[in-house]
Scaffold this active site. Structure first.
Site, PDB file in Angstrom:
ATOM      1  N   HIS A   1      -6.798  -7.703   6.153  1.00 24.06           N
ATOM      2  CA  HIS A   1      -6.241  -6.354   6.218  1.00 24.06           C
ATOM      3  C   HIS A   1      -7.394  -5.349   6.243  1.00 24.06           C
ATOM      4  O   HIS A   1      -8.190  -5.300   5.313  1.00 24.06           O
ATOM      5  CB  HIS A   1      -5.347  -6.130   4.999  1.00 24.06           C
ATOM      6  CG  HIS A   1      -4.652  -4.808   5.012  1.00 24.06           C
ATOM      7  ND1 HIS A   1      -3.645  -4.512   5.893  1.00 24.06           N
ATOM      8  CD2 HIS A   1      -4.821  -3.700   4.254  1.00 24.06           C
ATOM      9  CE1 HIS A   1      -3.217  -3.282   5.683  1.00 24.06           C
ATOM     10  NE2 HIS A   1      -3.911  -2.759   4.689  1.00 24.06           N
TER      11      HIS A   1
ATOM     12  N   ASP B   1      -7.998  -1.436   6.451  1.00 23.43           N
ATOM     13  CA  ASP B   1      -7.434  -0.088   6.493  1.00 23.43           C
ATOM     14  C   ASP B   1      -8.212   0.723   7.521  1.00 23.43           C
ATOM     15  O   ASP B   1      -9.439   0.809   7.466  1.00 23.43           O
ATOM     16  CB  ASP B   1      -7.488   0.536   5.101  1.00 23.43           C
ATOM     17  CG  ASP B   1      -6.442  -0.101   4.185  1.00 23.43           C
ATOM     18  OD1 ASP B   1      -5.301  -0.281   4.647  1.00 23.43           O
ATOM     19  OD2 ASP B   1      -6.772  -0.433   3.045  1.00 23.43           O
TER      20      ASP B   1
ATOM     21  N   ASP C   1       1.157  -3.437   3.917  1.00 22.39           N
ATOM     22  CA  ASP C   1       0.593  -2.573   2.871  1.00 22.39           C
ATOM     23  C   ASP C   1       1.158  -1.156   2.899  1.00 22.39           C
ATOM     24  O   ASP C   1       0.561  -0.251   2.333  1.00 22.39           O
ATOM     25  CB  ASP C   1      -0.939  -2.533   3.070  1.00 22.39           C
ATOM     26  CG  ASP C   1      -1.649  -1.858   1.908  1.00 22.39           C
ATOM     27  OD1 ASP C   1      -1.146  -1.968   0.783  1.00 22.39           O
ATOM     28  OD2 ASP C   1      -2.695  -1.229   2.135  1.00 22.39           O
TER      29      ASP C   1
ATOM     30  N   HIS D   1      -1.466   4.266   7.363  1.00 20.79           N
ATOM     31  CA  HIS D   1      -0.839   4.317   6.034  1.00 20.79           C
ATOM     32  C   HIS D   1      -1.720   4.765   4.871  1.00 20.79           C
ATOM     33  O   HIS D   1      -1.278   4.685   3.717  1.00 20.79           O
ATOM     34  CB  HIS D   1      -0.145   2.981   5.725  1.00 20.79           C
ATOM     35  CG  HIS D   1      -1.061   1.807   5.560  1.00 20.79           C
ATOM     36  ND1 HIS D   1      -1.204   0.839   6.510  1.00 20.79           N
ATOM     37  CD2 HIS D   1      -1.875   1.429   4.557  1.00 20.79           C
ATOM     38  CE1 HIS D   1      -2.057  -0.087   6.103  1.00 20.79           C
ATOM     39  NE2 HIS D   1      -2.486   0.257   4.911  1.00 20.79           N
TER      40      HIS D   1
HETATM   41 ZN   LIG Z   1      -3.745  -0.883   3.696  1.00 17.83          ZN
END
Ligand SMILES: [Zn+2]
Length: 1056
Positions: A258, A260, A370, A575
């Site tokens: 993951h 971001d 997430d 997000h």
């Molecule tokens: Zn995230």
């Protein structure tokens, strides 16, 4: 054989010490992992504030440095040149470069990135050779690019604290070493056996078998005598080879990382995070043919394509082999609450088209592990974009209620269903430990219904991804008695298995509300405002450009520019960006993206307006455009020469057959004929006498505004003491209460500052009381009446507000300006309504839903702070009160009090969040009947999409015209755009949705030269059975509640 006492604890700890990296390493097995070592031949470095390409970097002036030297500061980059010579004595051995640093590193070899090196991500060695041959070259030069930031940024003191700009970094190890793979394999075995013993516990006999096996391995293994290792190895193999039964649960282990897209580091650092993480994953895929890696977010792939073309080619090769699996289908992993319905569609449109073009197929799973909650419209949007499978795990973060399923059908607002799976280990960053594997089985809330689960392994959030050790652990656990079966798998295989079990699954209807992070609906108000503004601008640009395309043979639809601007907006909907949970550097980038959209967008509006004006007779002046698909009569500020404005009443009266849509005309100020509905028309100031004026009157310091529809009474401090629907005489404010009441709360969450507002903040509510006599009349009446006041919110913060009532307008607006300098405070405004209902209605994407106004159950009170888009409403039979807004998302209704969340003041991860000046507008609309019949939805659109008054550079069309109209107010024409695919295409896409929650037939009328109309999906693929007969420029559509429909309108070729 000695007596085997085998006390549980001493046995267990004995084995732990044998593999410990801390204790007894002078004697134990771990101490033998790397034996011989030598320093690198030469180490030099070059420090830069820029993120340079390899080609630029290697030409710089490198200076000799030592291991242990410090470099920095934060966000700089230190490039190391590592010259190394492997000792000849190491022939036949596996040799590693061992590298440890607190900054994230990337190894470059021969001009290409080859592997990431991050101590935090357990990647501290780079394999130079797995067996040094006699004649192999032993000298080599590598480069290591070290970012001055860690896997999770550079927070000062804690992870989510604002970054420390002065941090320094260090390479603490840079050496060559011989790696003993036989030792490593035993370590993996022993750690797993320890995990099984601990995980299954003293009630389980398999646990004892694991412990005794490990103990016996220690007995037979002498770390100093490698020839003893095979006996120990054989003991382990025997244990792991004891198979389970057919009923074992199957775990689908899928590599993941993951990343971001921006969070505790800026967007530009993410570009490098992708390279560091994915080049490591590619290396693992090449070395482990059964390893499958799932990767989301088209934007990140596009970055790698542009910045690391060699790596990108390797990714595509892995994708061809089925090892690299693009998932998600979206441009980024967006927030699941705040983006508009159209923006959510565009996430998929941009994402799926990218995946198709670059990887030959679209994604079949939606992937948001997430994100902070999931809109009830997502199932329909997913379905419309070719996706029927959904994966997340975030609801495991719920603070109050445990979500009852891990595998279930998720049914959306319109009844669309998708298969949803939450990995039962409640994580997307597993390490392959026995504990996680066992949790995946024991924590699964759908035991008996399904026997398959996902297990996503690899360091995440800041990237990192899987390691070889994780793969080795999982491979050992492929089928061992007492444990679930573990197979390296893909999302596709997992979901296929789940689908075959689907008969027994339960269904969850409606939104997936996250009972945490509810402050993200409000944090960073400027980001929220930018989001709403830019969604509007792109809507208006697309509509006007489509009309220009239809009307003008010369006009080129700005497809390329619009794709660029949309992608910027979609990027900001990541997000941790639109929720406001990012650092200041990210906020600055996000604001500049919005600025790009605003300035380019306004340029594109002018270009489309110019095209609409060209070639028609008529005087020069202003082009007034209604970008909404219904008639409007509104007061509009019209620019006058010299920068001044004059108010005009723009009426789209028109004859009743021709209601609806977009007309185009130009205005010279006085006089013009009664005009049509929505898009473009000429201005005209109406004779004031024919309207009831809003006459502000002032008695005892209070002010009353009255436009014949509403009568608004403000007390001397600006609070709303009365709001009367004139025709019925009905009062909307609760008896003895006042509205427009500002309230401040202490806002100190437990940890996640920018993210969370806790239930206990409600206990700290303090009224903000103004000084009597501050209320003054603003505009005296005529087309507009207004009053304004100042309010000191605290010693440091103040608010000014103009309360505005226009002729003909069914709502009263509150234009608000706040200077905000607070610490951990939350500002809201409240309206106690003379309405009683157990539920309130909130607008969401392409529709609305109800949430309770009471705290009966834990599921009810966990929703003490919720999100909404442009409006919320509290209605009882025959009457209601709606609260509209132009850029807010946080809201709540408790009992009869509607509350809009305005500003917060968190200090982490951005200490400057929300400090400064803000401007926003909300509006209040009491209504008779239901909010549907009363036109609340249209009013909220009007507030958010003001009529446009664009300068007409040439002659504008003399008469107003309307492009589209609809036969029912239940259906909204949301989007008009050019079809993707070909920038020269003369095909438009229309997107409409049913907004009332009803089954309804609708006639769409258009004045555009349409030759063919056909239904399509959200990705604009024709429905083979979707041909729509056109009669008299009208076509009929049938809707079910909250259904979204898209259609292609093929325009006739230009006449010339
Ligand atoms: Zn995230």
């Amino acid at each position: 054989m000695a007596a085997a006492l085998k006390h549980w604890r001493t046995t267990l700890e004995r084995v732990e010490k044998f593999v410990s990296p801390i204790y007894f390493t002078d004697y134990n097995l771990r101490g033998r992992l790397y034996r011989d070592s030598c320093p690198v031949a030469a180490l030099s470095s070059f420090l830069t504030p820029e993120r340079l390409s390899y080609q630029q970097a290697v030409q710089q002036d490198f200076r000799s440095v030592q291991v242990g030297d410090h470099f920095g500061p934060t966000w700089w980059t230190c490039w190391f040149r590592v010259e190394l010579t492997i000792p000849e004595a190491w022939v036949g051995q596996e040799v590693h470069l061992r590298w440890e640093s607190n900054g994230e590193g990337l190894v470059w070899r021969d001009g290409e990135p080859v592997q990431g090196l991050t101590t935090e991500g357990e990647k501290t060695s780079y394999v130079l050779t797995d067996r040094l041959g006699e004649g192999d070259p032993r000298s080599l030069t590598l480069y290591v690019e070290v970012a001055c930031s860690g896997l999770l940024g550079a927070g000062k003191g804690s992870m989510i604290a604002a970054p420390d700009p002065e941090k320094t970094f260090q390479v603490s190890r840079a050496e060559l070493a011989v790696f003993h793979r036989d030792v490593y394999k035993l370590l993996v075995d022993l750690e797993l056996l320890l995990g099984i013993a601990k995980g299954l516990g003293e009630d389980n006999q398999r646990s004892f078998q694991a412990l005794y096996t490990a103990n016996q391995m220690v007995n037979v293994c002498d770390p100093a005598q490698p020839e003893t290792f095979p006996v120990a190895q054989a003991l382990a193999s025997r244990f792991f080879g004891q198979r389970g039964g057919e009923s074992q649960h199957t775990i689908h282990a899928i590599g993941h990382c993951h990343i971001d897209t921006a969070w505790l580091w800026p967007f530009k650092e993410t570009v490098r995070k992708c390279a560091r993480s994915w080049v490591t994953a590619v290396q693992l895929m090449e070395q482990n043919p059964s390893f499958i890696f799932a990767c989301s977010q088209a934007q990140q792939l596009e970055w790698v394509k542009n910045h690391y073309p060699g790596l990108y080619t390797r990714l595509q090769e892995c994708a061809c082999r089925g090892q690299f699996v693009p998932v998600g289908g979206t441009w980024v992993e967006m927030d699941g609450n705040l983006p508009s319905g159209e923006a959510m569609v565009r996430q998929f449109l941009q994402g799926q088209n990218f995946f198709l073009q670059e990887f030959g197929k679209m994604c079949s799973e939606f992937w948001l592990p997430d994100t902070f909650g999931y809109s009830a419209q997502l199932p329909q949007i997913m379905r419309g974009c070719g996706i029927s499978r959904f994966l997340t795990q975030k609801l495991s973060w719920n603070l109050v209620n445990t979500f009852p399923h891990h595998t279930f059908f998720w049914e959306g607002l319109d009844g669309s269903r998708v298969l949803a799976h939450f990995p039962p280990g409640d994580s997307y960053g597993m390490q392959g430990s026995v504990k996680e594997v066992l949790k995946t089985v024991t924590n699964n809330r759908d035991k008996g219904r399904t026997n398959h689960s996902a297990f996503l392994f690899g360091f995440g959030d800041g990237g990192g991804g899987p390691t070889q050790t994780m793969l080795d652990r999982l491979e050992r656990l492929c089928n061992t008695d007492g444990l679930p079966r573990v197979q390296l798998s893909s999302p596709g295989r997992l979901f296929s298995e789940l689908e075959s079990d689907a008969g027994q699954l339960c269904t969850w209807v409606g939104e997936l509300f996250l009972e945490l992070h509810n402050g993200t609906y409000t944090t960073h108000a400027q980001i929220k405002k930018g989001n709403r503004d830019c969604e509007r601008i792109l809507h208006d640009v697309e509509l006007l450009s489509s009309l220009a395309l239809a009307r003008s043979t010369q006009f080129l639809y700005p497809a390329v520019q619009l794709q660029y601007l949309w992608r910027l907006l979609l990027l900001n909907q990541f997000h941790d960006v639109v929720p406001g949970s990012c650092i200041q550097l990210v906020v600055e980038d996000a604001m500049s993206h919005y600025e790009d959209i605003r300035s380019h967008g306004n340029g594109l509006l002018s270009a489309a307006a110019a095209a609409l004006c060209a070639g028609e007779p008529g005087p020069e002046g202003l082009l007034v455009v209604n970008t909404l698909p219904w008639k409007r009569t509104e007061v509009l500020a019209l620019p006058k020469p010299g920068g001044a404005h004059t108010l005009g009443l723009i009426s789209s009266a028109g004859d009743s057959a021709q209601h609806g849509l977009c007309s185009c005309s130009r205005p010279h100020l006085p006089a013009a004929p009664a005009a049509p509905a929505a898009c473009v028309r000429s201005t005209r100031e109406s004779p004031e006498g024919s309207f009831s004026r809003p006459p502000p009157t002032k008695t005892d310091g209070s002010v009353t505004l009255d436009n014949g529809i509403l009568r608004v009474r403000l007390d001397p401090t600006g609070r709303l003491t009365s709001l009367v629907l004139v025709a019925s005489g009905r009062e909307a404010i609760a008896e003895g209460a006042v509205g427009n009441q500002f309230v401040l709360f202490d806002d100190v969450p437990l940890f996640w500052d920018a993210w969370d507002v806790m239930d206990y903040h409600l206990e700290t509510r303090k009224l903000v009381l103004g000084q009597p006599g501050t209320l003054a009349v603003g505009t005296e009446g005529g087309l507009r009446g207004s009053a304004w006041f100042l309010l000191q919110l605290s010693p440091n913060s103040r608010l000014s507000q103009e309360v505005v009532l226009d002729v003909g307008c069914p709502y009263v607006r509150f234009h608000t300006e706040v200077h905000w300098q607070e610490t951990h405070k939350f500002l809201k405004v409240e309206f106690p309504a003379r309405v009683r209902s157990p539920q309130a209605t909130y607008e969401i994407q392409f529709g609305h839903l109800q949430r309770p106004t009471h705290y009966n159950t834990s599921w009810d009170w966990a929703r003490f702070e919720v999100w909404a888009h442009r409006w919320m409403d509290l209605s009882e039979c025959g009457f209601g009160l709606a609260l509209l807004n132009d850029c807010k998302y946080g809201a709540s209704v408790r009992g009869n009090v509607l509350s809009l969340s305005l500003l917060r003041a968190p200090k982490a991860p951005d200490a400057t969040a929300d400090m400064g000046r803000h401007e926003f507008t909300y509006a209040l609309m009491p209504h008779k009947g239901s909010f549907q019949d009363a036109g609340v939805i249209r009013a909220a659109y009007s507030l958010n999409f003001p009529l446009l008054a664009l300068p007409a550079p040439g002659p504008a069309p003399a008469a107003a015209w309307s492009a589209f109209s609809l036969s029912t107010p239940a259906v909204v024409l949301e989007t008009v755009k050019q079809a993707e695919a070909n920038p020269l295409s003369r095909t438009l896409v229309l997107r409409l949705y049913e907004a009332h929650g009803s089954h309804v037939d609708c006639w769409l009328h258009t004045s555009l030269p349409v030759q063919e109309a056909v239904l399509c999906d959200l990705l604009e693929k024709r429905d083979p059975a979707g041909h729509l007969p056109l009669r008299d420029n009208r076509l009929k559509l049938s809707f079910s509640p909250f259904q979204v429909q898209s259609l292609l309108l093929v325009l006739q070729p230009p006449l010339d």
